[in-house]
Design a protein around this motif. Structure first.
Motif, mmCIF file in Angstrom:
data_model
loop_
_atom_site.group_PDB
_atom_site.id
_atom_site.type_symbol
_atom_site.label_atom_id
_atom_site.label_comp_id
_atom_site.label_asym_id
_atom_site.label_seq_id
_atom_site.Cartn_x
_atom_site.Cartn_y
_atom_site.Cartn_z
ATOM 1 N N THR A 291 0.922 -1.125 -0.053
ATOM 2 C CA THR A 291 0.098 0.138 -0.044
ATOM 3 C C THR A 291 0.962 1.134 -0.146
ATOM 4 O OG1 THR A 291 -1.190 -1.256 1.612
ATOM 5 C CG2 THR A 291 -2.191 0.857 1.049
ATOM 6 N N PRO A 292 1.458 1.522 -1.256
ATOM 7 C CA PRO A 292 2.248 2.649 -1.049
ATOM 8 C C PRO A 292 1.864 3.907 -0.418
ATOM 9 C CG PRO A 292 2.404 1.494 -3.277
ATOM 10 C CD PRO A 292 1.230 1.355 -2.453
ATOM 11 N N ALA A 293 0.663 4.513 -0.411
ATOM 12 C CA ALA A 293 0.370 5.628 -0.107
ATOM 13 C C ALA A 293 0.124 5.628 1.601
ATOM 14 C CB ALA A 293 -0.950 6.011 -0.499
ATOM 15 N N HIS A 294 0.296 4.414 2.340
ATOM 16 C CA HIS A 294 -0.084 4.490 3.644
ATOM 17 C C HIS A 294 0.977 3.440 4.356
ATOM 18 C CE1 HIS A 294 -3.904 6.333 3.474
ATOM 19 N NE2 HIS A 294 -4.262 5.914 2.281
ATOM 20 N N ASP A 295 2.097 3.081 3.968
ATOM 21 C CA ASP A 295 3.221 2.558 4.731
ATOM 22 C C ASP A 295 4.518 2.867 3.947
ATOM 23 O OD1 ASP A 295 3.665 0.127 6.526
ATOM 24 O OD2 ASP A 295 5.053 0.014 4.611
ATOM 25 N N PRO A 296 5.841 3.481 5.051
ATOM 26 C CA PRO A 296 6.774 3.771 4.418
ATOM 27 C C PRO A 296 7.478 2.627 3.796
ATOM 28 C CG PRO A 296 6.788 3.452 6.845
ATOM 29 C CD PRO A 296 5.314 3.480 6.331
ATOM 30 N N ASN A 297 7.855 1.369 4.052
ATOM 31 C CA ASN A 297 8.187 0.477 3.537
ATOM 32 C C ASN A 297 7.504 -0.112 2.240
ATOM 33 O OD1 ASN A 297 10.279 -0.116 5.533
ATOM 34 N ND2 ASN A 297 8.727 -1.386 6.718
ATOM 35 N N ASP A 298 6.250 0.245 1.983
ATOM 36 C CA ASP A 298 5.484 -0.181 0.887
ATOM 37 C C ASP A 298 5.710 0.956 -0.081
ATOM 38 O OD1 ASP A 298 4.482 -2.261 2.294
ATOM 39 O OD2 ASP A 298 2.408 -1.606 2.154
ATOM 40 N N PHE A 299 6.238 2.261 0.517
ATOM 41 C CA PHE A 299 6.337 3.150 -0.469
ATOM 42 C C PHE A 299 7.436 3.164 -1.280
ATOM 43 C CE2 PHE A 299 8.191 7.369 -1.280
ATOM 44 C CZ PHE A 299 7.300 8.075 -2.012
ATOM 45 N N GLU A 300 8.722 2.548 -0.635
ATOM 46 C CA GLU A 300 9.821 2.208 -1.016
ATOM 47 C C GLU A 300 9.704 1.240 -1.945
ATOM 48 O OE1 GLU A 300 12.253 4.232 -0.788
ATOM 49 O OE2 GLU A 300 11.727 5.312 0.925
ATOM 50 N N ILE A 301 9.002 0.270 -1.684
ATOM 51 C CA ILE A 301 8.490 -0.980 -2.893
ATOM 52 C C ILE A 301 8.025 -0.391 -3.964
ATOM 53 C CG2 ILE A 301 7.559 -3.003 -3.334
ATOM 54 C CD1 ILE A 301 7.856 -3.879 -0.438
ATOM 55 N N GLY A 302 6.837 0.715 -3.730
ATOM 56 C CA GLY A 302 6.411 1.024 -4.819
ATOM 57 C C GLY A 302 7.229 2.016 -5.795
ATOM 58 N N GLN A 303 8.267 2.716 -5.179
ATOM 59 C CA GLN A 303 9.202 3.375 -6.121
ATOM 60 C C GLN A 303 10.053 2.453 -6.874
ATOM 61 O OE1 GLN A 303 7.666 6.549 -5.563
ATOM 62 N NE2 GLN A 303 9.769 7.501 -5.488
ATOM 63 N N ARG A 304 10.518 1.372 -6.377
ATOM 64 C CA ARG A 304 11.350 0.418 -7.096
ATOM 65 C C ARG A 304 10.510 -0.024 -8.245
ATOM 66 N NH1 ARG A 304 13.428 -0.505 -1.755
ATOM 67 N NH2 ARG A 304 11.953 -2.215 -1.433
ATOM 68 N N HIS A 305 9.293 -0.436 -7.942
ATOM 69 C CA HIS A 305 8.424 -1.264 -9.150
ATOM 70 C C HIS A 305 7.639 -0.109 -9.792
ATOM 71 C CE1 HIS A 305 10.065 -5.077 -7.557
ATOM 72 N NE2 HIS A 305 9.853 -4.596 -6.532
ATOM 73 N N GLY A 306 7.510 1.219 -9.764
ATOM 74 C CA GLY A 306 6.596 1.954 -10.391
ATOM 75 C C GLY A 306 5.249 1.918 -10.200
ATOM 76 N N LEU A 307 4.913 1.442 -9.100
ATOM 77 C CA LEU A 307 3.469 1.152 -8.539
ATOM 78 C C LEU A 307 2.643 2.507 -8.233
ATOM 79 C CD1 LEU A 307 4.004 -1.570 -6.070
ATOM 80 C CD2 LEU A 307 3.461 -1.950 -8.541
ATOM 81 N N PRO A 308 1.365 2.508 -8.617
ATOM 82 C CA PRO A 308 0.668 3.814 -8.182
ATOM 83 C C PRO A 308 0.370 3.902 -6.862
ATOM 84 C CG PRO A 308 -0.522 2.150 -8.916
ATOM 85 C CD PRO A 308 0.356 1.505 -9.237
ATOM 86 N N HIS A 309 -0.030 5.294 -6.403
ATOM 87 C CA HIS A 309 -0.077 5.486 -4.962
ATOM 88 C C HIS A 309 -1.387 5.812 -4.870
ATOM 89 C CE1 HIS A 309 4.042 6.661 -5.889
ATOM 90 N NE2 HIS A 309 4.190 5.906 -5.007
ATOM 91 N N ILE A 310 -2.257 5.139 -4.042
ATOM 92 C CA ILE A 310 -3.839 5.542 -3.957
ATOM 93 C C ILE A 310 -3.895 5.675 -2.511
ATOM 94 C CG2 ILE A 310 -6.202 4.566 -4.207
ATOM 95 C CD1 ILE A 310 -5.065 2.585 -6.297
#
Length: 890
Positions: A291-310
């Motif tokens: 959940t890139p918009a609601h967890d710091p570790n998930d945000f980093e994973i999202g950055q590495r994989h180009g995931l959207p932030h909802i």
């Protein structure tokens, strides 16, 4: 031998003012402190030709009050600066307070709430005016409490992080960092308080173990054989914002799923399965929701994989998307989401309650929410490297050295620093936005852009930003003032290891950048936290928090200070209990009573000390020990060993000066003549130096006594004692032999049940005392008899006890003092019991089968019993021998 630089008035040995019979701290402390301030002893002069010594106060919050942690830290700093002042340095202890953005805004908002108002009802400008009014009326309570403690700060230099000069400095620093491309604005995950409605720093997050729930949810198909994956979470409501499931790249269980998409329940969306090394394949199912918009570790994973932030929650942690859950608070939504998943058959497992660590806002105790937010950031990479290099190359020393690894682990892995806060109280970010998307950063001497559509950023700066500038902005930066030139860098920073990362590292980064590579201080002296007597953290919620003012009222400020200093080992937590403060109060009373005795008996500081050949052995012994203690205390101060220096002073003052030398002088005073005159001068010298050595830690009682003893203006501005270099090993050995003899006979008297003041006839053979000069302790016979309440043998003397001690022999006639036969019988009974216990324990320890089976702690306890029995047998046998035989008959 030491000599004060201050001129001494011509006074006779008996002209000292008479001290009250008892020390009353409440009647002394306040008056003395105000006198010190009025006379300007604590002020620092930038134009002085003395060597500077500067320490800044870790600025307490304007909302705060003095707690034991403050008292502990302030005692250490005050002791350092008082000693340096006495050593002839131009000493600056810089006072001031922090505006404490969130804490202060919360206080004023609570006041408004009592009136049925919110800050929005007032508007920003009126609200800020209201905060300033509160600050003037109610803020700064801690300043008065610092006076109670005896803090020797330069009050005329007091600063506030929101005063005009510091506000200008903050704006200057922001502009410089912005122009150097070290400040930027971006969306990142931050700690968000849904109640305070602002980002908060890591140090403002308190973690505690809470009861929650851990649910395992099946993502993907519910049909057997079709792709699915199980993830576990304690925050089921955030799944609404999931944009992937992540597994470890080497996890064979999910290799076929990586790169595919699966159904995200309840949302109608499909999300990818990605491989990321951050995932721990051994934890849970080895798959995690992202959940890139609601967890710091998930945000980093999202950055590495180009995931959207909802983003699925607003600033109050209310769900903003997904029909049936929209408008629900996060906790309501959690239950609703789990219920909906259960209805679909997607709940694989539930664990309730599930104990786990949860972050809470330190100000309002609300559970914090990691949240993607547009904020201002400091690019810390080059700043952190400079902060690390300054310690590595020796420009800055961290004390104790073992704390360096903590420092490096922080600055070498520092993430960019979020410096914006969604508050109204604080330094407003000096950035203006234009109608066409323009962004302009404005310095303190620049006019902000005007015209329709231009507006200033609504956020304020993190309080740690302005407090990070504290060591140089309080000295007048960005102007190159005389104070800045004289007192920067600071000599020492004294602070707790708990804010090594949050405050110390920030001061290092900003100070090095602002001051062209010069660090803000030469030494970082780290101390531990104050805990209760059981080592438990002090907290109102634990019911063990202590208001130091209560202890000051009951026992005096000196007692609180000495207790704290005596527990201050570098970097180590400090346990403290009220009984320890009582013991320190007793020490202050002992100092008072001993000095009062000395003054009543003519102790003096007038004139030079007699030549060594004119002094008694006791005089030479105490002067030799005095020189050693001065050197010892100096070494401990230079190593920030406050517990050791306090302990050294305690035992020297109480055990050697008060309990032995003062008692020995009574004999000299009674005999009169040159010996009495020499003893009066030596006693005056010893008390003079001892009081000066004690003064930095216990300033009030030492000031009252030292001025009475010397007739001089103040011990605050007296010279720090120098090691005289005088040593007399022979005198030390001889007095050691005397002390051993007296101690052993006193122990025997106590064992026989004699009262301390009860006089007993005795014959002394002192010629063979080990450690004494030729003639043994014969020259000290009068003193020994006085100390032990021993009368001369007289006619009919019939010794019933003989005590050999270190070559000397003391024979005592106890026939009129105790029932010798009954005492022998009692001791014989005790001896039999000890011998029986020894036999029992020896038998167990000789039993191999027992030793093989018994736990180690049991065996250790039996060994300890045998050792205790051996000691009892030796002691009782010696007592029986002293009574004239081992037999127990009448």
């Amino acid at each position: 031998m030491t000599e004060n630089a201050q001129a001494r008035p011509d006074r006779g040995p008996n002209s000292h003012p008479e001290l009250p019979t008892q020390y009353a701290p409440a009647e002394v402390e306040g008056k003395l402190y105000e006198r010190w301030v009025e006379r300007g002893y604590f002020e620092a002069h930038a134009k002085s030709d003395k060597e500077p010594y500067a320490i800044v106060i870790p600025p307490p919050n304007v909302t705060g009050s003095l707690h034991l942690g403050h008292a502990f830290e302030h005692t250490i700093i005050d002791a350092l600066t008082r000693r340096k002042r006495m050593q002839g340095y131009e000493t600056l202890w810089q006072p001031g307070m922090d505006h404490a953005g969130i804490a202060t805004q919360n206080v004023v908002e609570r006041e408004l709430a009592k009136e049925g108002l919110s800050r929005h009802d007032l508007g920003r400008e009126a609200f800020v005016e209201r905060v300033w009014r509160w600050k003037a009326e109610s803020g700064g309570q801690i300043s008065g409490q610092m006076r109670r403690l005896g803090d020797g700060v330069a009050w005329s230099r007091e600063r506030f992080t929101m005063d005009e000069g510091l506000s200008r400095a903050v704006q200057t620093m922001f502009k410089r960092l912005y122009d150097d491309e070290l400040i930027y604005r971006a969306e990142r995950i931050i700690n968000w308080c849904p109640r305070c409605l602002t980002a908060i720093s890591d140090i403002e997050v308190e973690y505690q173990e809470d009861d929650g729930e851990l649910v395992s949810i099946r993502y993907g198909s519910l049909t057997e054989g079709e792709p699915s994956i199980v993830v576990a979470t304690t925050r089921a409501e955030t799944m609404l914002g999931d944009t992937a499931v992540a597994v470890h790249p080497d996890d064979e269980r999910y290799r076929d799923l990586v790169g595919t998409e699966i159904e995200l329940p309840l949302t109608g969306r499909r999300i990818p399965v990605v491989a990321d090394a951050h995932v721990d394949p051994e934890f849970g199912t080895g798959a995690v929701k992202v959940t890139p918009a609601h967890d710091p570790n998930d945000f980093e994973i999202g950055q590495r994989h180009g995931l959207p932030h909802i983003t699925v929650m607003d600033e109050r942690a209310v769900i903003t998307t997904h029909g049936p859950f929209q408008g629900l608070d996060r906790l309501e939504a959690r239950a609703a989401v789990v219920g909906a998943l259960r209805a679909e058959g997607r709940i694989v497992a539930e664990k309730r309650p599930y104990r786990h660590s949860v972050g809470h806002c330190s100000r309002c105790k609300t559970t914090i929410e990691p949240r993607l937010s547009l904020q201002w950031w400091v690019r810390v990479g080059p700043l952190a490297k400079a902060a690390g290099d300054a310690v590595r190359d020796g420009r800055v020393t961290i004390h104790p050295r073992e704390m360096e690894s903590r420092y490096f682990s922080w600055v070498d892995n520092l993430h960019d620093w979020c410096i914006s806060r969604q508050l109204w109280w604080g330094h407003r970010i000096p950035v203006w936005y234009g109608p066409g998307g323009e962004v302009v950063c404005v310095g303190p001497d620049e006019e902000p852009p005007a015209g329709e559509g231009w507006h200033q950023d609504a956020d304020v700066l993190d309080t740690w930003f302005s407090s990070g500038l504290w060591p140089f902005t309080t000295l007048g930066w960005p102007e190159r003032t005389e104070s800045l030139e004289t007192f920067y860098p600071n000599s020492v920073l004294v602070t707790g290891y708990d804010i090594l990362f949050f405050w110390v590292a920030r001061m290092m980064m900003l100070g090095l950048h602002a001051m062209d590579g010069t660090p803000p201080f030469r030494t970082i002296a780290l101390h531990g936290m104050v805990r209760d007597q059981f080592g438990k953290k002090m907290s109102k919620s634990f019911g063990n928090a202590v208001n130091p003012l209560d202890w000051m009222d009951a026992y005096g400020s000196d007692a609180v200070r000495f207790t704290l200093a005596r527990g201050a080992n570098p970097g180590v937590d400090v346990p403290i209990g009220e009984d320890w403060v009582q013991a320190s109060r007793n020490f202050a009373n002992k100092i008072w009573n001993a000095t009062r005795f000395a003054l009543m008996n003519g102790a003096t500081v007038e004139g030079p000390l007699p030549a060594p050949e004119e002094l008694s052995t006791a005089d030479r012994w105490i002067l030799s020990r005095l020189g050693e203690v001065v050197a010892e205390v100096d070494a401990y101060y230079d190593d920030y060993q406050f517990a050791k220096l306090s302990d050294a002073l305690y035992h020297f003052a109480w055990d050697e000066v008060f309990d032995w030398y003062v008692e020995l002088t009574k004999t000299a005073f009674a005999q009169g003549g040159p010996a009495a005159g020499a003893a009066r001068r030596v006693l005056g010298e010893v008390l003079d130096v001892t009081l000066r050595l004690l003064h930095p830690v216990v300033p009030f009682v030492t000031e009252a006594l030292w001025t009475a003893l010397t007739g001089q203006e103040s011990v605050v501005i007296a010279d720090w004692p120098a090691d005289s270099g005088f040593r007399d090993p022979a005198a030390e050995a001889e007095i050691a032999a005397l002390r051993q003899l007296v101690t052993e006979v006193r122990r025997f008297r106590a064992d026989q049940g004699l009262q301390p003041g009860q006089r007993v006839p005795a014959r002394l053979d002192l010629a063979g005392a080990a450690g004494a000069v030729a003639g043994g302790l014969s020259a000290h016979e009068d003193a020994i008899r006085a100390l032990l309440r021993l009368t001369p043998p007289g006619d009919g003397f019939a010794p019933t006890a003989s005590l050999p001690v270190g070559g000397a022999v003391v024979e005592l006639d106890l026939s009129g003092a105790i029932d010798v036969a009954a005492e022998r019988k009692r001791l014989a009974k005790d001896l039999a019991a000890a011998e029986k216990d020894k036999a029992q324990t020896a038998a167990k320890l000789a039993n191999e089968a027992f030793l093989a089976k018994a736990p180690d702690q049991v065996v250790a306890k039996i060994r300890a019993r045998r050792e205790a029995a051996d000691a009892d047998i030796a002691r009782i046998t010696a007592q029986l021998a002293a009574l004239g035989g081992v037999g127990g008959g009448s």
